[in-house]
Scaffold this motif. Structure first.
Motif, PDB file in Angstrom:
ATOM      1  N   UNK B 401       0.854  -1.190   0.000  1.00  0.00           N
ATOM      2  CA  UNK B 401       0.000   0.000   0.000  1.00  0.00           C
ATOM      3  C   UNK B 401       0.888   1.238   0.000  1.00  0.00           C
ATOM      4  N   UNK B 402       0.816   2.027  -1.056  1.00  0.00           N
ATOM      5  CA  UNK B 402       1.609   3.257  -1.156  1.00  0.00           C
ATOM      6  C   UNK B 402       0.685   4.436  -0.865  1.00  0.00           C
ATOM      7  N   UNK B 403       0.953   5.155   0.224  1.00  0.00           N
ATOM      8  CA  UNK B 403       0.157   6.338   0.543  1.00  0.00           C
ATOM      9  C   UNK B 403       0.939   7.580   0.116  1.00  0.00           C
ATOM     10  N   UNK B 440       0.196  10.142  11.059  1.00  0.00           N
ATOM     11  CA  UNK B 440       1.369   9.258  11.042  1.00  0.00           C
ATOM     12  C   UNK B 440       0.904   7.886  10.509  1.00  0.00           C
ATOM     13  N   UNK B 441       1.085   7.695   9.222  1.00  0.00           N
ATOM     14  CA  UNK B 441       0.572   6.474   8.582  1.00  0.00           C
ATOM     15  C   UNK B 441       1.273   5.214   9.058  1.00  0.00           C
ATOM     16  N   UNK B 442       2.533   5.363   9.430  1.00  0.00           N
ATOM     17  CA  UNK B 442       3.262   4.183   9.929  1.00  0.00           C
ATOM     18  C   UNK B 442       2.630   3.717  11.238  1.00  0.00           C
ATOM     19  N   UNK B 443       2.319   4.668  12.087  1.00  0.00           N
ATOM     20  CA  UNK B 443       1.695   4.327  13.365  1.00  0.00           C
ATOM     21  C   UNK B 443       0.294   3.757  13.155  1.00  0.00           C
ATOM     22  N   UNK B 444      -0.460   4.361  12.260  1.00  0.00           N
ATOM     23  CA  UNK B 444      -1.805   3.830  11.965  1.00  0.00           C
ATOM     24  C   UNK B 444      -1.717   2.389  11.473  1.00  0.00           C
ATOM     25  N   UNK B 445      -0.836   2.145  10.519  1.00  0.00           N
ATOM     26  CA  UNK B 445      -0.731   0.795   9.948  1.00  0.00           C
ATOM     27  C   UNK B 445      -0.345  -0.201  11.031  1.00  0.00           C
ATOM     28  N   UNK B 446       0.617   0.170  11.864  1.00  0.00           N
ATOM     29  CA  UNK B 446       1.043  -0.751  12.925  1.00  0.00           C
ATOM     30  C   UNK B 446      -0.096  -0.996  13.919  1.00  0.00           C
ATOM     31  N   UNK B 449      -1.846  -3.780  12.758  1.00  0.00           N
ATOM     32  CA  UNK B 449      -1.067  -5.012  12.621  1.00  0.00           C
ATOM     33  C   UNK B 449      -0.385  -5.168  11.275  1.00  0.00           C
ATOM     34  N   UNK B 450      -0.269  -4.068  10.524  1.00  0.00           N
ATOM     35  CA  UNK B 450       0.431  -4.112   9.231  1.00  0.00           C
ATOM     36  C   UNK B 450       1.791  -3.432   9.382  1.00  0.00           C
ATOM     37  N   UNK B 451       2.816  -4.015   8.787  1.00  0.00           N
ATOM     38  CA  UNK B 451       4.137  -3.401   8.859  1.00  0.00           C
ATOM     39  C   UNK B 451       4.151  -2.181   7.934  1.00  0.00           C
ATOM     40  N   UNK B 452       5.023  -1.218   8.248  1.00  0.00           N
ATOM     41  CA  UNK B 452       4.996   0.034   7.494  1.00  0.00           C
ATOM     42  C   UNK B 452       6.291   0.800   7.668  1.00  0.00           C
ATOM     43  N   UNK B 453       6.624   1.607   6.651  1.00  0.00           N
ATOM     44  CA  UNK B 453       7.758   2.538   6.752  1.00  0.00           C
ATOM     45  C   UNK B 453       7.361   3.861   6.115  1.00  0.00           C
ATOM     46  N   UNK B 454       8.108   4.924   6.492  1.00  0.00           N
ATOM     47  CA  UNK B 454       7.932   6.227   5.845  1.00  0.00           C
ATOM     48  C   UNK B 454       9.181   6.508   5.014  1.00  0.00           C
ATOM     49  N   UNK B 455       8.996   7.019   3.815  1.00  0.00           N
ATOM     50  CA  UNK B 455      10.150   7.331   2.965  1.00  0.00           C
ATOM     51  C   UNK B 455      10.011   8.730   2.386  1.00  0.00           C
ATOM     52  N   UNK B 456      11.190   9.338   2.098  1.00  0.00           N
ATOM     53  CA  UNK B 456      11.183  10.686   1.535  1.00  0.00           C
ATOM     54  C   UNK B 456      12.089  10.795   0.311  1.00  0.00           C
ATOM     55  N   UNK B 457      12.778   9.709  -0.036  1.00  0.00           N
ATOM     56  CA  UNK B 457      13.668   9.756  -1.202  1.00  0.00           C
ATOM     57  C   UNK B 457      13.418   8.549  -2.099  1.00  0.00           C
ATOM     58  N   UNK B 476       2.752  -1.163   4.292  1.00  0.00           N
ATOM     59  CA  UNK B 476       2.386   0.203   3.910  1.00  0.00           C
ATOM     60  C   UNK B 476       3.633   1.080   3.802  1.00  0.00           C
ATOM     61  N   UNK B 477       3.669   1.869   2.748  1.00  0.00           N
ATOM     62  CA  UNK B 477       4.765   2.819   2.554  1.00  0.00           C
ATOM     63  C   UNK B 477       4.164   4.224   2.520  1.00  0.00           C
ATOM     64  N   UNK B 478       4.463   5.009   3.535  1.00  0.00           N
ATOM     65  CA  UNK B 478       4.029   6.412   3.523  1.00  0.00           C
ATOM     66  C   UNK B 478       5.084   7.200   2.772  1.00  0.00           C
ATOM     67  N   UNK B 479       4.712   7.715   1.609  1.00  0.00           N
ATOM     68  CA  UNK B 479       5.668   8.442   0.774  1.00  0.00           C
ATOM     69  C   UNK B 479       5.429   9.936   0.952  1.00  0.00           C
TER      70      UNK B 479
END
Lengths: 485, 485
Positions: B401-403, B440-446, B449-457, B476-479
């Motif tokens: 999931x790309x947000x 904070x999408x990473x926190x929401x996803x967790x 119970x879904x793993x997630x990271x935030x990226x900026x590059x 989930x990837x919060x872009x």
């Protein structure tokens, strides 16, 4: 309303419409929603359903395509009137910009009409974009007040006669649950010995020290039947006759026993308190009822937590003049102990559409910024609308949100078994479970910018409640509970 | 259906109904929802609205009170037919347990009928509790197939004539967007030089190497007008005439220019591919179209990210045979580059009710467990239905999931300015913002119970996509994106 530009989509709408209901219940004034076409209205239906039973005055504005655009069946086109009909007491679609002022006036008036509870007070005004683009005119006419005239002496006299016989129950709802009306009912109880109940899910009721202790009618039909079994008369003071929430095989729908006379004193919109006072006076009741004392605070709980212990902690700690908002479940179970402990306003689920407790708390907090607000939520219901936490964080609303985390959607299990299914298969059981993975409410709340902790003991809950009450903005407490006892 | 016990409430329903739509779009078979009374149905309306335009065959079961209980106006009572009418092609309320088998058969048949796009294929069967309690009988009758007979030769001949003239556009939708139909359209393009477009928001389209490169009709009406400006004929192959998504002052609703002949080759439910083949053969088209080559993968992006760079990363990395689900916005913007890079199925928002991209991905992943699924979601839309992440975690669905986290609800700002409001006040601007606090999408996803990271590059996004594609279950990837360019 003038020259309104109607492009605001219904973001996080499930929360949004319920918040309007909470605001309206606390203020008593019309509350306005702004939804976007049929899809946005659809997102609000479950909440308008509760607002309808709460008789909250809602002016429900729904933006539509420009009138000339509708028949092209563009993607967001739908028959808004069809969708609105199920929840609205009044529906109109504006046809000209010039007429919108009058339309708005009529919508406000319709939202304040003394409609029956089954109809509610949602007035839906559909605004085509081409009307919103134009210049509107000022409305004419005076908005009517929502109180009906007091009942005729007939209802009062009949109520007095019924109350003079043995085993009467006075059933309160609507304007019968203001502080003044409750104490008038208490005067009647003092002189007649009648029992006084509120309905199962009133929109708002006042309780606590200084008020006569009104009990709440139970949820399950057999429990309601037990309350009513010996009653010879039932006096409806703002209430309707009690019916079963669901139908069950072999159970009646209307729960009033044979031989129990039903007397209507007043409808919920009327000045029920004034009618109760008239009855009390005719009965030569004493000026003051027996009220809840001010020494009802329990000590805080310790050790592992169940639903009762959470109620005990709340009763020990929540401030005077709090507002408590619930769906049902644990929050509803906290009512009797809170009721003995602290003066507060209690907001319930009214018409059974769960997920309202958090958003209604948002609306109540906006309506009453000086009052502490507590949202007591089951984890199953709270998942419907957890987006309310972001709105609460954004508006810096002082809401302490207690999530009863038993990790089940237990009303389903309960109702399933009540249908006689005592062997619940693995697949059915999995549908009632909120595990695998567990919901992490602390992480969810932080995702929305709300601070949060998880607790499993009375000591930790007390510390968390103190932290939450001192916080600026919303604070969520995930309480791990293992049962009701 | 036999002896169904209908007590399952509509938990996380907004996600649930949309998931059914995703399942139905990928499988092409009827998909069944089970909703609870009018409030539960209300929670599904926004999603049934999209399913309607997608022409997804939905058998929409709605549990109701026992027939004899309805007129007591118990809390959850509402007029379910009123609410259902706005989204349903067919509505029936069962009246006996014995008749439910036939009712179910008729509902399935109705969901497979070749209804017009404006009507859709949602068949709502209301099941009173007292019918659900009883013993049902087996249904009789054969369910009809949803394909209409091929068009008469008239549409084919007329289309051939139109295509022989200059500047024709072939507009595809529905069954016109299968791989086979697309390549038949490509044969026609090769011999006539016509342009081939898909509609703006098709329910499902195939694209990538090996297929003729069908373009997508743009969203804004002026862009659609630019595409159509020089066209002398528009051939509808499963599509309707293009209309403006919203009305705008001074803009037409129907975007077909004066002087452009409109020819209907086939309706979306028909065997559009067969009709296109017939046209191609009459035009003596070559057996194979010019298709997208297999060397269209871009290099991955580096440095700060915008919407285009996210599309570039996806086009560089996503596996063959992926399913891509979007609301619109960044996900929609990724279409052209994906289209050149990798074979995939693309699912869009169809009828404009946002919040569908994640839940539709859930349904697609259930329908096609062997295919990688990508949900490309704007942060505004994804907030409507983020509960889908828990379902995805629970069912261990492989969804990346790309947000696109630009922290605005930017379509509102865009549409506001298009109304001529160029000075956006502070309050209006705050309504379009998703900051203060940031989600904070990473926190929401967790939390779900879904793993997630935030990226900026770009580098971090590539690493995150590789991690997500290797993960079991949703990721989930919060872009953090700052613009489209």
């Amino acid at each position: 309303m003038a020259s309104a530009i109607c492009v605001v989509c219904s973001v996080y709408l499930k929360a949004y419409v319920r918040a309007a209901d909470g605001y309206g219940r606390m203020r008593g004034t019309p509350t306005c929603t702004l939804l976007h076409l049929g899809a946005g209205l659809g997102n609000g239906i479950a909440n308008l359903h509760n607002a309808r039973r709460a008789s909250t005055a809602v002016v429900n504005l729904v933006g539509d395509h420009a009138g000339y655009h509708v028949h092209y069946d563009a993607p967001l086109t739908s028959n808004i009137k069809d969708i609105a009909r199920g929840v609205s007491a009044w529906i109109r679609s504006s046809t000209t910009a010039e007429g919108m002022g009058q339309d708005a006036r009529d919508a406000v008036a319709a939202s304040l009409a003394a409609n029956p509870e089954s109809t509610g007070n949602v007035a839906t005004l559909i605004i085509p974009a081409d009307c919103a683009w134009g210049d509107a005119h000022a409305p004419s006419g005076v908005v009517i007040d929502k109180h009906w005239a007091p009942m005729t002496q007939d209802g009062v006299t009949e109520s007095v006669q019924a109350l003079r016989s043995a085993d009467a129950i006075l059933l309160l709802d609507g304007n019968g649950l203001t502080a003044a009306a409750i104490n008038q009912a208490g005067r009647i109880a003092k002189v007649t010995g009648c029992r006084v109940y509120a309905t199962t899910f009133p929109a708002r009721s006042e309780s606590g020290p200084g008020l006569y202790p009104v009990q709440r009618m139970p949820y399950f039909p057999e429990d309601v039947e037990a309350v009513l079994a010996s009653a010879k008369s039932l006096i409806l003071a703002g209430a309707k006759e009690p019916v079963s929430f669901f139908a069950y095989r072999g159970k009646p729908s209307n729960l009033v026993p044979l031989g129990c006379e039903v007397v209507r004193l007043a409808h919920k919109h009327q000045d029920v308190g004034a009618d109760l006072a008239r009855v009390a006076n005719m009965l030569d009741a004493p000026a003051e009822p027996d009220v809840v004392g001010i020494d009802g605070r329990p000590s805080p709980p310790s050790g592992p937590l169940n639903t009762a212990a959470v109620g005990q902690a709340l009763a020990a700690l929540i401030p005077e003049n709090s507002i408590v908002s619930t769906d049902s479940g644990g929050g509803g179970a906290a009512f009797p102990i809170l009721h003995q402990a602290v003066r507060h306003s209690f907001l319930t689920i009214t018409r059974g559409s769960i997920g309202q407790g958090g958003p209604v708390a948002v609306g109540a907090a906006v309506a009453c910024p000086d009052r502490p607000v507590f949202a007591l939520l089951g984890d199953g219901g709270a998942l419907y609308t957890n987006q309310f936490l972001w709105t609460a964080a954004r508006e810096k609303l002082n809401i302490v949100c207690v999530v009863y985390s038993n990790r089940t959607y237990s009303i389903l299990d309960t109702e399933y078994r009540r249908l006689g299914v005592n062997t619940v298969g693995e697949i059915a059981a999995s549908r009632f479970s909120l595990t695998d993975p567990d919901i992490d409410w602390v992480s969810l709340a932080k995702g929305y910018g709300a601070d949060a902790v998880q607790v499993a003991t009375g000591e930790a809950l007390v510390a968390a409640l103190e932290q939450g009450m001192a916080a600026q903005g919303p604070f969520l407490i995930e309480v791990l509970v293992s049962g009701r006892a």
